[in-house]
Scaffold this motif. Structure first.
Motif, PDB file in Angstrom:
ATOM      1  N   ASP A  37      21.179  71.039  45.795  1.00 32.64           N
ATOM      2  CA  ASP A  37      21.404  70.191  44.629  1.00 32.64           C
ATOM      3  C   ASP A  37      22.147  68.909  44.987  1.00 32.64           C
ATOM      4  OD1 ASP A  37      20.101  72.007  43.066  1.00 32.64           O
ATOM      5  OD2 ASP A  37      21.911  72.933  42.268  1.00 32.64           O
ATOM      6  N   SER A  38      22.597  68.805  46.220  1.00 34.60           N
ATOM      7  CA  SER A  38      23.339  67.636  46.662  1.00 34.60           C
ATOM      8  C   SER A  38      22.464  66.389  46.561  1.00 34.60           C
ATOM      9  CB  SER A  38      23.779  67.830  48.116  1.00 34.60           C
ATOM     10  OG  SER A  38      24.260  66.615  48.630  1.00 34.60           O
ATOM     11  N   ALA A  39      23.065  65.322  46.108  1.00 32.77           N
ATOM     12  CA  ALA A  39      22.344  64.052  46.034  1.00 32.77           C
ATOM     13  C   ALA A  39      22.209  63.422  47.419  1.00 32.77           C
ATOM     14  CB  ALA A  39      23.072  63.098  45.092  1.00 32.77           C
ATOM     15  N   ASP A  40      22.924  63.946  48.391  1.00 35.89           N
ATOM     16  CA  ASP A  40      22.932  63.384  49.736  1.00 35.89           C
ATOM     17  C   ASP A  40      21.758  63.942  50.547  1.00 35.89           C
ATOM     18  OD1 ASP A  40      23.458  62.342  52.194  1.00 35.89           O
ATOM     19  OD2 ASP A  40      25.521  63.072  52.315  1.00 35.89           O
ATOM     20  N   ALA A  41      20.732  63.133  50.751  1.00 34.57           N
ATOM     21  CA  ALA A  41      19.541  63.556  51.486  1.00 34.57           C
ATOM     22  C   ALA A  41      19.866  63.916  52.927  1.00 34.57           C
ATOM     23  CB  ALA A  41      18.472  62.467  51.443  1.00 34.57           C
ATOM     24  N   VAL A  42      20.852  63.263  53.516  1.00 37.21           N
ATOM     25  CA  VAL A  42      21.233  63.546  54.901  1.00 37.21           C
ATOM     26  C   VAL A  42      21.738  64.983  55.020  1.00 37.21           C
ATOM     27  CG1 VAL A  42      22.800  62.914  56.778  1.00 37.21           C
ATOM     28  CG2 VAL A  42      21.726  61.135  55.398  1.00 37.21           C
ATOM     29  N   VAL A  43      22.536  65.419  54.043  1.00 35.50           N
ATOM     30  CA  VAL A  43      23.059  66.785  54.053  1.00 35.50           C
ATOM     31  C   VAL A  43      21.910  67.783  53.937  1.00 35.50           C
ATOM     32  CG1 VAL A  43      24.479  68.451  52.794  1.00 35.50           C
ATOM     33  CG2 VAL A  43      25.311  66.127  53.148  1.00 35.50           C
ATOM     34  N   ARG A  44      20.981  67.531  53.014  1.00 34.04           N
ATOM     35  CA  ARG A  44      19.827  68.433  52.845  1.00 34.04           C
ATOM     36  C   ARG A  44      18.985  68.494  54.117  1.00 34.04           C
ATOM     37  NH1 ARG A  44      19.376  65.983  47.842  1.00 34.04           N
ATOM     38  NH2 ARG A  44      17.602  64.758  48.520  1.00 34.04           N
ATOM     39  N   LYS A  45      18.739  67.347  54.734  1.00 29.84           N
ATOM     40  CA  LYS A  45      17.928  67.320  55.960  1.00 29.84           C
ATOM     41  C   LYS A  45      18.619  68.053  57.097  1.00 29.84           C
ATOM     42  CE  LYS A  45      15.325  63.139  54.976  1.00 29.84           C
ATOM     43  NZ  LYS A  45      15.052  61.757  55.337  1.00 29.84           N
ATOM     44  N   ALA A  46      19.906  67.882  57.230  1.00 29.08           N
ATOM     45  CA  ALA A  46      20.655  68.574  58.284  1.00 29.08           C
ATOM     46  C   ALA A  46      20.636  70.075  58.056  1.00 29.08           C
ATOM     47  CB  ALA A  46      22.093  68.057  58.341  1.00 29.08           C
ATOM     48  N   PHE A  47      20.816  70.491  56.812  1.00 29.86           N
ATOM     49  CA  PHE A  47      20.784  71.915  56.470  1.00 29.86           C
ATOM     50  C   PHE A  47      19.411  72.506  56.772  1.00 29.86           C
ATOM     51  CE2 PHE A  47      20.009  75.226  53.200  1.00 29.86           C
ATOM     52  CZ  PHE A  47      20.928  76.155  53.653  1.00 29.86           C
ATOM     53  N   THR A  48      18.358  71.799  56.390  1.00 28.80           N
ATOM     54  CA  THR A  48      16.999  72.265  56.649  1.00 28.80           C
ATOM     55  C   THR A  48      16.741  72.361  58.153  1.00 28.80           C
ATOM     56  OG1 THR A  48      16.219  71.317  54.578  1.00 28.80           O
ATOM     57  CG2 THR A  48      14.553  71.782  56.246  1.00 28.80           C
ATOM     58  N   ALA A  49      17.195  71.389  58.920  1.00 28.93           N
ATOM     59  CA  ALA A  49      17.023  71.412  60.375  1.00 28.93           C
ATOM     60  C   ALA A  49      17.741  72.617  60.983  1.00 28.93           C
ATOM     61  CB  ALA A  49      17.538  70.120  60.994  1.00 28.93           C
ATOM     62  N   MET A  50      18.934  72.928  60.475  1.00 27.23           N
ATOM     63  CA  MET A  50      19.664  74.116  60.960  1.00 27.23           C
ATOM     64  C   MET A  50      18.875  75.391  60.657  1.00 27.23           C
ATOM     65  SD  MET A  50      23.697  73.367  60.070  1.00 27.23           S
ATOM     66  CE  MET A  50      23.645  74.727  58.971  1.00 27.23           C
ATOM     67  N   GLN A  51      18.272  75.458  59.485  1.00 25.56           N
ATOM     68  CA  GLN A  51      17.495  76.640  59.131  1.00 25.56           C
ATOM     69  C   GLN A  51      16.247  76.776  60.006  1.00 25.56           C
ATOM     70  OE1 GLN A  51      17.125  76.028  54.821  1.00 25.56           O
ATOM     71  NE2 GLN A  51      18.317  77.903  54.581  1.00 25.56           N
ATOM     72  N   VAL A  52      15.614  75.666  60.330  1.00 24.31           N
ATOM     73  CA  VAL A  52      14.433  75.695  61.201  1.00 24.31           C
ATOM     74  C   VAL A  52      14.805  76.209  62.583  1.00 24.31           C
ATOM     75  CG1 VAL A  52      12.741  74.242  62.395  1.00 24.31           C
ATOM     76  CG2 VAL A  52      13.149  73.931  59.953  1.00 24.31           C
ATOM     77  N   VAL A  53      15.872  75.676  63.146  1.00 24.82           N
ATOM     78  CA  VAL A  53      16.321  76.126  64.469  1.00 24.82           C
ATOM     79  C   VAL A  53      16.687  77.602  64.425  1.00 24.82           C
ATOM     80  CG1 VAL A  53      18.133  75.870  66.224  1.00 24.82           C
ATOM     81  CG2 VAL A  53      17.024  73.843  65.263  1.00 24.82           C
ATOM     82  N   GLY A  54      17.346  78.024  63.364  1.00 27.42           N
ATOM     83  CA  GLY A  54      17.696  79.436  63.210  1.00 27.42           C
ATOM     84  C   GLY A  54      16.466  80.325  63.186  1.00 27.42           C
ATOM     85  N   ALA A  55      15.421  79.904  62.471  1.00 20.33           N
ATOM     86  CA  ALA A  55      14.182  80.689  62.415  1.00 20.33           C
ATOM     87  C   ALA A  55      13.506  80.750  63.782  1.00 20.33           C
ATOM     88  CB  ALA A  55      13.229  80.113  61.370  1.00 20.33           C
ATOM     89  N   LEU A  56      13.528  79.644  64.523  1.00 21.23           N
ATOM     90  CA  LEU A  56      12.929  79.636  65.859  1.00 21.23           C
ATOM     91  C   LEU A  56      13.645  80.585  66.807  1.00 21.23           C
ATOM     92  CD1 LEU A  56      12.234  75.830  66.353  1.00 21.23           C
ATOM     93  CD2 LEU A  56      10.538  77.635  66.003  1.00 21.23           C
TER      94      LEU A  56
END
Length: 167
Positions: free
Chosen positions: A36-55
């Motif tokens: 829900d954060s308005a900060d796109a950078v935070v969302r992108k960083a969080f998503t990147a962490m989740q991708v690496v975690g899944a890999l």
């Protein structure tokens, strides 16, 4: 605006596979705050962490890393020639899907696949055969990440390898 976690793609049954395979899941309140954060950078960083975690860890109820990973110079069976093992996916399908309803005939169900040995396209249709978890798993197996699925003595990959029409 408050949104339910289901609006982010994880329903109550979906949460069974929308979490790390081994690590602790992120608390829903933290995940909501990040999405829900308005900060796109935070969302992108969080998503990147989740991708690496899944890999690295896999995805609970879906796949886990194969250890040791397959060697490009050694031969292996079609079931183990992949970086990830999708054995957990079969149990997830069997737990969450009503195959009696799928095979009842009320709605036509067809799954496209590619025969690994011949390269020919194949359809698994409930009007001709009884569909099982394997028929649906095959629709998500793309080499080299996921191994071919054996169905009735033949090995198959996702039909999108041959025909990726957006139906």
């Amino acid at each position: 605006m408050r949104r339910n976690i289901a609006s982010h793609g994880c329903s109550s049954s979906g949460r069974r596979i929308c979490q790390p395979a081994f690590g602790l899941p992120i608390p829903a309140v933290v995940e909501r705050a990040l999405f829900d954060s308005a900060d796109a950078v935070v969302r992108k960083a969080f998503t990147a962490m989740q991708v690496v975690g899944a890999l690295v860890e896999g995805q609970k109820g879906f796949f886990v890393p194969r250890f040791p990973p397959p060697s490009p110079i050694a031969s292996s069976s079609p079931q183990t020639a992949s970086y990830y093992d999708t054995t957990p996916l079969k149990a997830t399908f069997e737990r969450l899907c009503d195959f009696d309803r799928i095979n009842s005939g009320k709605t036509r169900v067809s799954v496209g696949a590619v025969n690994v040995a011949t390269g020919n396209f194949a359809y698994f249709d409930h009007t001709r055969i009884k569909l099982r978890a394997e028929h649906f798993i095959v629709s998500s197996v793309l080499p080299p990440d996921f191994a071919a699925v054996e169905i009735d003595g033949q090995y198959y990959w996702d039909g999108g390898l041959m025909s990726n029409m957006p139906f």
